[in-house]
Design an enzyme around this catalytic site. Sequence first.
Site, PDB file in Angstrom:
ATOM      1  N   ASP A 275      13.579  -7.802 -13.618  1.00 50.83           N
ATOM      2  CA  ASP A 275      13.930  -7.448 -12.259  1.00 50.83           C
ATOM      3  C   ASP A 275      13.546  -8.706 -11.508  1.00 50.83           C
ATOM      4  O   ASP A 275      14.538  -8.906 -10.300  1.00 50.83           O
ATOM      5  CB  ASP A 275      13.015  -6.517 -11.831  1.00 50.83           C
ATOM      6  CG  ASP A 275      11.665  -6.913 -11.422  1.00 50.83           C
ATOM      7  OD1 ASP A 275      10.884  -6.767 -12.667  1.00 50.83           O
ATOM      8  OD2 ASP A 275      11.112  -7.192 -10.546  1.00 50.83           O
TER       9      ASP A 275
ATOM     10  N   CYS B 221       0.824  -1.176  -0.133  1.00 45.88           N
ATOM     11  CA  CYS B 221      -0.033  -0.190  -0.180  1.00 45.88           C
ATOM     12  C   CYS B 221       0.654   1.261  -0.164  1.00 45.88           C
ATOM     13  O   CYS B 221       1.989   1.272   0.377  1.00 45.88           O
ATOM     14  CB  CYS B 221      -0.865   0.008   1.310  1.00 45.88           C
ATOM     15  SG  CYS B 221      -1.911  -1.335   1.446  1.00 45.88           S
TER      16      CYS B 221
ATOM     17  N   TYR C 152      12.008  -4.100  -6.978  1.00 43.24           N
ATOM     18  CA  TYR C 152      10.608  -3.714  -8.005  1.00 43.24           C
ATOM     19  C   TYR C 152       9.540  -2.733  -7.511  1.00 43.24           C
ATOM     20  O   TYR C 152       9.190  -2.105  -8.308  1.00 43.24           O
ATOM     21  CB  TYR C 152       9.943  -5.205  -8.147  1.00 43.24           C
ATOM     22  CG  TYR C 152       8.716  -5.202  -8.614  1.00 43.24           C
ATOM     23  CD1 TYR C 152       8.715  -4.987 -10.022  1.00 43.24           C
ATOM     24  CD2 TYR C 152       7.526  -5.012  -7.860  1.00 43.24           C
ATOM     25  CE1 TYR C 152       7.340  -5.093 -10.793  1.00 43.24           C
ATOM     26  CE2 TYR C 152       6.091  -4.948  -8.686  1.00 43.24           C
ATOM     27  CZ  TYR C 152       6.034  -5.019  -9.863  1.00 43.24           C
ATOM     28  OH  TYR C 152       5.031  -5.095 -10.598  1.00 43.24           O
TER      29      TYR C 152
ATOM     30  N   CYS D 142       6.037 -14.050   1.425  1.00 42.97           N
ATOM     31  CA  CYS D 142       6.642 -12.901   2.131  1.00 42.97           C
ATOM     32  C   CYS D 142       5.219 -12.626   3.109  1.00 42.97           C
ATOM     33  O   CYS D 142       4.139 -12.693   2.957  1.00 42.97           O
ATOM     34  CB  CYS D 142       6.565 -11.737   1.377  1.00 42.97           C
ATOM     35  SG  CYS D 142       6.919 -10.191   2.585  1.00 42.97           S
TER      36      CYS D 142
ATOM     37  N   CYS E  84      12.856  -4.056   3.413  1.00 42.17           N
ATOM     38  CA  CYS E  84      12.352  -5.125   2.360  1.00 42.17           C
ATOM     39  C   CYS E  84      13.364  -4.777   1.190  1.00 42.17           C
ATOM     40  O   CYS E  84      12.957  -3.681   0.480  1.00 42.17           O
ATOM     41  CB  CYS E  84      10.875  -4.831   2.132  1.00 42.17           C
ATOM     42  SG  CYS E  84      10.343  -5.604   0.622  1.00 42.17           S
TER      43      CYS E  84
ATOM     44  N   SER F  22      10.014  -2.514 -15.252  1.00 43.85           N
ATOM     45  CA  SER F  22      10.626  -2.747 -14.027  1.00 43.85           C
ATOM     46  C   SER F  22      12.187  -3.263 -14.483  1.00 43.85           C
ATOM     47  O   SER F  22      13.023  -3.336 -13.584  1.00 43.85           O
ATOM     48  CB  SER F  22       9.754  -3.897 -13.174  1.00 43.85           C
ATOM     49  OG  SER F  22       9.385  -4.896 -14.114  1.00 43.85           O
TER      50      SER F  22
ATOM     51  N   ASN G 161       0.643   0.429   5.976  1.00 42.56           N
ATOM     52  CA  ASN G 161       1.229  -0.304   5.004  1.00 42.56           C
ATOM     53  C   ASN G 161       2.125  -1.063   5.562  1.00 42.56           C
ATOM     54  O   ASN G 161       3.032  -0.902   6.369  1.00 42.56           O
ATOM     55  CB  ASN G 161       2.202   0.736   4.193  1.00 42.56           C
ATOM     56  CG  ASN G 161       3.175  -0.010   3.030  1.00 42.56           C
ATOM     57  OD1 ASN G 161       4.063   0.463   2.769  1.00 42.56           O
ATOM     58  ND2 ASN G 161       2.573  -1.158   2.607  1.00 42.56           N
TER      59      ASN G 161
ATOM     60  N   CYS H 140      15.911  -7.292   4.671  1.00 43.23           N
ATOM     61  CA  CYS H 140      15.177  -8.587   5.040  1.00 43.23           C
ATOM     62  C   CYS H 140      15.246  -9.351   3.686  1.00 43.23           C
ATOM     63  O   CYS H 140      14.748  -8.611   2.753  1.00 43.23           O
ATOM     64  CB  CYS H 140      13.732  -8.654   5.266  1.00 43.23           C
ATOM     65  SG  CYS H 140      12.580  -9.924   5.027  1.00 43.23           S
TER      66      CYS H 140
HETATM   67  P1  AMP Z   1       6.334 -13.630 -13.513  1.00 44.29           P
HETATM   68  O1  AMP Z   1       7.160 -13.992 -14.706  1.00 44.29           O
HETATM   69  O2  AMP Z   1       4.897 -14.116 -13.568  1.00 44.29           O
HETATM   70  O3  AMP Z   1       6.908 -14.237 -12.403  1.00 44.29           O
HETATM   71  O4  AMP Z   1       6.364 -12.139 -13.462  1.00 44.29           O
HETATM   72  C1  AMP Z   1       7.159 -11.546 -13.069  1.00 44.29           C
HETATM   73  C2  AMP Z   1       7.148  -9.918 -12.864  1.00 44.29           C
HETATM   74  O5  AMP Z   1       6.020  -9.552 -12.028  1.00 44.29           O
HETATM   75  C3  AMP Z   1       8.568  -9.171 -12.245  1.00 44.29           C
HETATM   76  O6  AMP Z   1       8.632  -8.080 -12.889  1.00 44.29           O
HETATM   77  C4  AMP Z   1       8.148  -9.143 -10.845  1.00 44.29           C
HETATM   78  O7  AMP Z   1       8.744  -8.457 -10.328  1.00 44.29           O
HETATM   79  C5  AMP Z   1       6.589  -8.815 -10.811  1.00 44.29           C
HETATM   80  N1  AMP Z   1       6.057  -9.068  -9.652  1.00 44.29           N
HETATM   81  C6  AMP Z   1       6.092  -8.134  -8.658  1.00 44.29           C
HETATM   82  N2  AMP Z   1       5.307  -8.598  -7.852  1.00 44.29           N
HETATM   83  C7  AMP Z   1       4.784  -9.453  -7.880  1.00 44.29           C
HETATM   84  C8  AMP Z   1       3.774 -10.299  -7.353  1.00 44.29           C
HETATM   85  N3  AMP Z   1       3.488  -9.918  -5.974  1.00 44.29           N
HETATM   86  N4  AMP Z   1       3.293 -11.343  -7.816  1.00 44.29           N
HETATM   87  C9  AMP Z   1       3.740 -11.587  -8.865  1.00 44.29           C
HETATM   88  N5  AMP Z   1       4.706 -11.074  -9.793  1.00 44.29           N
HETATM   89  C10 AMP Z   1       4.988  -9.933  -9.412  1.00 44.29           C
END
Ligand code: AMP
Length: 457
Positions: free
Chosen positions: A348, A2, A244, A384, A238, A285, A102, A434
């Site tokens: 990323d 958040c 990201y 997490c 974090c 990203s 948050n 972390c």
């Molecule tokens: P994937 O290949 O489906 O794992 O997606 C990867 C992309 O989604 C990367 O840019 C990740 O940083 C971004 N991402 C960021 N946070 C999350 C999340 N909580 N759940 C899924 N993908 C995320």
Amino acid sequence: MCGIVGVSHHKEASKIAFLGLYALQHRGEEAAGIVSYNGSETHVLKKSGLAVDNFDEDNIRKLTGHMAIAHTRYSTTGSSTTKNIQPILVTHRKKTIAVAHNGNLTNTEELYAKLENEGSIFQTSMDSEIFVHLLAKTPNGDMPQWLIKVFAQVKGAYSVVLLLKDCLVGARDPQGFRPLCLGKLGDGYILASESCAFDMMKAEFVREIEPGEIVIIKGNKLESVFLPGFVGESRAFCVFENIYFARPDSRIFNDNIYQVRKRLGERLAIEHPVKADFVMGIPDSGLYAALGYAQQLGLPFEMAIVRNHYIGRTFIQPSQFLRDFRVRVKLNPIQDMIKGKSVVVIEDSIVRGTTSRSRIEEIREAGAKEIHMCISCPPIKFPCFYGIDFPSTGELIAHNKTVKEVADFIKVDSLYYLSLEGMLSVMKEKGNFCSACFTGKYPTQIPKNTDKLKLEI
Ligand code: AMP
């Protein structure tokens, strides 16, 4: 995850808070809210969806007052319903208590059970509501002591802003999981999750709120107190904020995010130099690390995949054809750049692997000869409990797969991850992060019930 904002001592506090939400929209797109206070009355505006789409001049003008707090939500505890939109606002003994939070608490169930046994009636299914009940129940004479008693009962990750009586309060948990920054605008103060919010309001960045610090802002006066007993507590910023989540134009955890991400890319290039015709990043990203990677190796950096910024979140996805179309509308690889080329694609992170797999498929369809993928963090293997919506271990692709197996799943010719040591080595606050999502070593006790909907009736 958040985004939170607090404004004190400004004649258009709610407008300033709205600008803050605008800058922090990336931290949560499900719902947003603003509570303002004008010395005698409180006003509230809450809407599902984006603040930038759903708030306008007319409804913000009604939020009169010189103080305001605001919140933009990505749910990590509780469902995405209207009752769960923050700030949470109550009146207790004729005094306003408003809370925007948050992070995720780790002793939610214990506190929830205790408070319910004592007669508390919860209105939402968010851990954040615990703050409201603790504030109402804890005897409150002296404001700093009252707040210290409240925060001492809570464990886990929290950066919060509160409106209490005629004070704006900001607090950050003793390990500092989530960021919280302090800014100055005219005579007043601003609190915001990330410093990019200050640029939007033309406020001056003063500093970050320290882990374990509580700031109490009354008018234009700021008092700072610390939670006792936590001096020297190890910190747990974090690391995924840096990788990201946070905006590249923000300064958090004592670092600028753009520069952190570029350094991650440089380090990735040192650990895994790949020979290719050019380097490209997955927008947005992966771009910063891609730039660092390319510069480090002296390879060309190309923007060979184009992001369409006009994609709506509420896009209907009734069929596979439309789902595929959505992916293509959002990110479209440029065939003329990619055809016949060997490319290094920088991302990323990989979480589930599903988006990476479809991006790679498109780059392949655009005619790439070889696709090598480099990731600017280590494999994410563990969930997490502090506010990032990482799924259960079963859904995390790297949890029980080798790098080779992940590479086979996303169909790349080779796949490389940045090492944990390499990642931490480029952070200014090296030892203070972390990294539990990579190592499984959690810096606190983890909650017994890890279900996001555990407080749902
Ligand atoms: P994937 O290949 O489906 O794992 O997606 C990867 C992309 O989604 C990367 O840019 C990740 O940083 C971004 N991402 C960021 N946070 C999350 C999340 N909580 N759940 C899924 N993908 C995320």
